[in-house]
Design a protein around this motif. Structure first.
Motif, PDB file in Angstrom:
ATOM      1  N   GLU A  36     -29.121  31.308   8.476  1.00 58.37           N
ATOM      2  CA  GLU A  36     -29.522  31.356   7.064  1.00 58.37           C
ATOM      3  C   GLU A  36     -28.998  30.171   6.267  1.00 58.37           C
ATOM      4  OE1 GLU A  36     -28.226  33.826   8.799  1.00 58.37           O
ATOM      5  OE2 GLU A  36     -29.292  35.702   8.397  1.00 58.37           O
ATOM      6  N   CYS A  37     -27.816  29.662   6.645  1.00 60.45           N
ATOM      7  CA  CYS A  37     -27.163  28.684   5.774  1.00 60.45           C
ATOM      8  C   CYS A  37     -26.478  27.569   6.542  1.00 60.45           C
ATOM      9  CB  CYS A  37     -26.120  29.393   4.913  1.00 60.45           C
ATOM     10  SG  CYS A  37     -24.881  30.189   5.955  1.00 60.45           S
ATOM     11  N   GLY A  38     -26.372  27.704   7.879  1.00 57.91           N
ATOM     12  CA  GLY A  38     -25.715  26.665   8.663  1.00 57.91           C
ATOM     13  C   GLY A  38     -24.201  26.777   8.704  1.00 57.91           C
ATOM     14  N   ILE A 105     -24.618  39.498   2.718  1.00 59.13           N
ATOM     15  CA  ILE A 105     -24.421  40.376   3.878  1.00 59.13           C
ATOM     16  C   ILE A 105     -24.401  39.574   5.175  1.00 59.13           C
ATOM     17  CG2 ILE A 105     -25.515  42.222   5.236  1.00 59.13           C
ATOM     18  CD1 ILE A 105     -26.153  43.613   2.617  1.00 59.13           C
ATOM     19  N   HIS A 106     -25.226  38.535   5.257  1.00 58.40           N
ATOM     20  CA  HIS A 106     -25.249  37.763   6.508  1.00 58.40           C
ATOM     21  C   HIS A 106     -23.894  37.119   6.799  1.00 58.40           C
ATOM     22  CE1 HIS A 106     -25.990  34.162   3.968  1.00 58.40           C
ATOM     23  NE2 HIS A 106     -25.441  33.524   4.967  1.00 58.40           N
ATOM     24  N   CYS A 107     -23.086  36.882   5.780  1.00 58.00           N
ATOM     25  CA  CYS A 107     -21.756  36.307   5.993  1.00 58.00           C
ATOM     26  C   CYS A 107     -20.882  37.282   6.785  1.00 58.00           C
ATOM     27  CB  CYS A 107     -21.091  35.971   4.662  1.00 58.00           C
ATOM     28  SG  CYS A 107     -22.193  35.234   3.438  1.00 58.00           S
ATOM     29  N   VAL A 109     -22.163  39.588   8.809  1.00 58.64           N
ATOM     30  CA  VAL A 109     -22.773  39.650  10.145  1.00 58.64           C
ATOM     31  C   VAL A 109     -22.185  38.555  11.025  1.00 58.64           C
ATOM     32  CG1 VAL A 109     -24.927  39.343  11.437  1.00 58.64           C
ATOM     33  CG2 VAL A 109     -24.922  40.703   9.337  1.00 58.64           C
ATOM     34  N   LEU A 110     -21.959  37.400  10.411  1.00 60.35           N
ATOM     35  CA  LEU A 110     -21.359  36.287  11.138  1.00 60.35           C
ATOM     36  C   LEU A 110     -19.995  36.709  11.697  1.00 60.35           C
ATOM     37  CD1 LEU A 110     -22.190  33.336  11.639  1.00 60.35           C
ATOM     38  CD2 LEU A 110     -20.967  32.703   9.559  1.00 60.35           C
ATOM     39  N   ALA A 111     -19.204  37.424  10.907  1.00 59.31           N
ATOM     40  CA  ALA A 111     -17.886  37.865  11.374  1.00 59.31           C
ATOM     41  C   ALA A 111     -18.021  38.866  12.516  1.00 59.31           C
ATOM     42  CB  ALA A 111     -17.096  38.466  10.218  1.00 59.31           C
TER      43      ALA A 111
HETATM   44 FE1  FES Z   1     -24.005  31.758   4.898  1.00 60.14          FE
HETATM   45 FE2  FES Z   1     -22.010  32.828   3.644  1.00 60.14          FE
HETATM   46  S1  FES Z   1     -23.702  31.831   2.738  1.00 60.14           S
HETATM   47  S2  FES Z   1     -22.182  32.512   5.763  1.00 60.14           S
END
Ligand code: FES
Length: 138
Positions: A36-38, A105-107, A109-111
């Motif tokens: 989503e954001c890199g 929320i995707h942040c 999910v990354l964790a």
């Molecule tokens: Fe993408 Fe937080 S904006 S990880």
């Protein structure tokens, strides 16, 4: 966008930033990126093999405040958990704890992905089969 107090706390005071020795057999490293954001997150666990318990956890996140806070919180939660308990951590628990808004929320999910990826690395290093970590993202 307003960050919650807990996000600001973890962002300004991140816990467990750092690096564990990758060459150790009982250290698992997860490296994941958010499409989503890199943003990129690296999370490592050190496991006591006798008890299957996580004795240490470190992270480095190149990303937004919510990603940093999510990984900081995740390392706090990981310490003292068994690997199985760590596998059960759901990103929505992080969302709740940090009061993340929907766009962030995707942040979390990354964790969760970073935790699972670190566990898989640990498993593969120790001759265990890799687990399916792809999840239906919330
Ligand atoms: Fe993408 Fe937080 S904006 S990880």
């Amino acid at each position: 966008m307003a960050y919650s107090d807990k996000v600001i706390d973890h962002y300004s005071n991140p816990r467990n930033v750092g690096t564990l020795d990758k060459s150790k057999k009982n250290v698992g490293t997860g490296l994941v990126g958010a499409p989503e954001c890199g943003d990129v997150m690296r999370l490592q666990i050190e496991v006591d093999e006798a008890t299957n318990t996580i004795t240490d956890a470190k992270f480095k996140t190149f990303g937004c405040g919510s990603a940093i806070a999510s990984s900081s919180l995740a390392t706090e939660w990981l310490k003292g958990k068994t690997v199985d308990e760590a596998l059960a951590i759901d990103n929505m628990e992080i969302v709740e704890e940090l009061a993340l808004p929907p766009v962030k929320i995707h942040c979390s999910v990354l964790a969760e992905d970073a935790i699972k990826s670190a566990i898989n690395d640990y498993r593969v290093k120790n001759g265990l089969p890799e687990l399916e970590i792809a999840k239906s993202h919330h």
